[in-house]
Design a protein around this motif. Sequence first.
Motif, mmCIF file in Angstrom:
data_model
loop_
_atom_site.group_PDB
_atom_site.id
_atom_site.type_symbol
_atom_site.label_atom_id
_atom_site.label_comp_id
_atom_site.label_asym_id
_atom_site.label_seq_id
_atom_site.Cartn_x
_atom_site.Cartn_y
_atom_site.Cartn_z
ATOM 1 N N LYS A 38 0.834 -1.211 0.000
ATOM 2 C CA LYS A 38 0.000 0.000 0.000
ATOM 3 C C LYS A 38 0.868 1.260 0.000
ATOM 4 C CE LYS A 38 -3.833 2.231 2.281
ATOM 5 N NZ LYS A 38 -4.816 2.177 3.362
ATOM 6 N N LYS A 39 1.895 1.265 0.813
ATOM 7 C CA LYS A 39 2.772 2.432 0.868
ATOM 8 C C LYS A 39 3.522 2.621 -0.447
ATOM 9 C CE LYS A 39 5.472 4.825 4.193
ATOM 10 N NZ LYS A 39 5.949 4.812 5.559
ATOM 11 N N LEU A 40 3.966 1.520 -1.052
ATOM 12 C CA LEU A 40 4.647 1.614 -2.341
ATOM 13 C C LEU A 40 3.706 2.131 -3.422
ATOM 14 C CD1 LEU A 40 6.830 -1.624 -2.344
ATOM 15 C CD2 LEU A 40 7.586 0.739 -2.070
ATOM 16 N N ARG A 41 2.424 1.709 -3.381
ATOM 17 C CA ARG A 41 1.443 2.189 -4.354
ATOM 18 C C ARG A 41 1.220 3.690 -4.178
ATOM 19 N NH1 ARG A 41 -2.626 -1.631 -4.030
ATOM 20 N NH2 ARG A 41 -3.158 -0.725 -2.038
ATOM 21 N N ASN A 42 1.142 4.152 -2.919
ATOM 22 C CA ASN A 42 0.970 5.589 -2.665
ATOM 23 C C ASN A 42 2.179 6.389 -3.139
ATOM 24 O OD1 ASN A 42 -1.524 5.125 -1.527
ATOM 25 N ND2 ASN A 42 -0.764 5.130 0.581
ATOM 26 N N ILE A 43 3.357 5.862 -2.906
ATOM 27 C CA ILE A 43 4.568 6.543 -3.363
ATOM 28 C C ILE A 43 4.579 6.628 -4.883
ATOM 29 C CG2 ILE A 43 7.084 6.332 -3.533
ATOM 30 C CD1 ILE A 43 7.041 5.157 -0.699
ATOM 31 N N GLY A 44 4.177 5.547 -5.550
ATOM 32 C CA GLY A 44 4.131 5.529 -7.016
ATOM 33 C C GLY A 44 3.130 6.528 -7.563
ATOM 34 N N SER A 45 1.946 6.614 -6.950
ATOM 35 C CA SER A 45 0.948 7.572 -7.444
ATOM 36 C C SER A 45 1.375 9.007 -7.170
ATOM 37 C CB SER A 45 -0.423 7.283 -6.831
ATOM 38 O OG SER A 45 -0.390 7.491 -5.438
ATOM 39 N N ASP A 46 2.016 9.259 -6.029
ATOM 40 C CA ASP A 46 2.520 10.603 -5.738
ATOM 41 C C ASP A 46 3.610 11.001 -6.723
ATOM 42 O OD1 ASP A 46 0.795 10.799 -3.612
ATOM 43 O OD2 ASP A 46 2.314 10.341 -2.082
ATOM 44 N N LEU A 47 4.487 10.074 -7.023
ATOM 45 C CA LEU A 47 5.556 10.347 -7.979
ATOM 46 C C LEU A 47 4.994 10.604 -9.372
ATOM 47 C CD1 LEU A 47 8.592 10.527 -8.486
ATOM 48 C CD2 LEU A 47 8.574 8.085 -8.944
ATOM 49 N N GLY A 48 3.995 9.805 -9.772
ATOM 50 C CA GLY A 48 3.351 10.007 -11.072
ATOM 51 C C GLY A 48 2.649 11.351 -11.158
ATOM 52 N N GLY A 49 1.981 11.771 -10.076
ATOM 53 C CA GLY A 49 1.321 13.079 -10.045
ATOM 54 C C GLY A 49 2.327 14.220 -10.124
ATOM 55 N N ALA A 50 3.460 14.031 -9.460
ATOM 56 C CA ALA A 50 4.494 15.068 -9.499
ATOM 57 C C ALA A 50 5.079 15.206 -10.900
ATOM 58 C CB ALA A 50 5.601 14.747 -8.496
ATOM 59 N N VAL A 51 5.304 14.093 -11.563
ATOM 60 C CA VAL A 51 5.845 14.129 -12.932
ATOM 61 C C VAL A 51 4.834 14.777 -13.873
ATOM 62 C CG1 VAL A 51 6.531 12.686 -14.888
ATOM 63 C CG2 VAL A 51 7.412 12.192 -12.613
ATOM 64 N N LYS A 52 3.546 14.447 -13.717
ATOM 65 C CA LYS A 52 2.509 15.036 -14.560
ATOM 66 C C LYS A 52 2.411 16.542 -14.327
ATOM 67 C CE LYS A 52 -2.346 14.808 -15.722
ATOM 68 N NZ LYS A 52 -3.655 14.229 -15.393
#
Length: 78
Positions: A23-37
Motif C-alpha cells: 500500500k505504501k509503495l502504491r501511494n509513493i508511485g501515485s505521488d511520484l506520477g502526479g508530481a511528474v505530470k
Amino acid sequence: MGGLSIWHWVVVLLVVVIVFGTKKLRNIGSDLGGAVKGFKDGMRDSNGESGAEQPPSQVTGKVENEQNTIDVAAREKN
C-alpha cells in the motif's frame, strides 16, 4: 562477480516490499506520477504551448499599477 544477477534484484525487491508494504509503495508511485505530470504541465505552460497569453507585466517588464507601489526605504516615521 561484479554484476548483479536477476536473483539479486528479486531479493532486493522482496525486501523492499516486506519493509514498506504494497500500500505504501502504491501511494509513493501515485505521488511520484502526479508530481511528474504536474512538472510536465508546468513546462508546457511555461513554453507558451497552452495558448494562454502571459500577463502584460511579464511580457513588457513594466509594472501596471505603479501608483500603489510602496518604496519601503522612502517611508518616514511619524
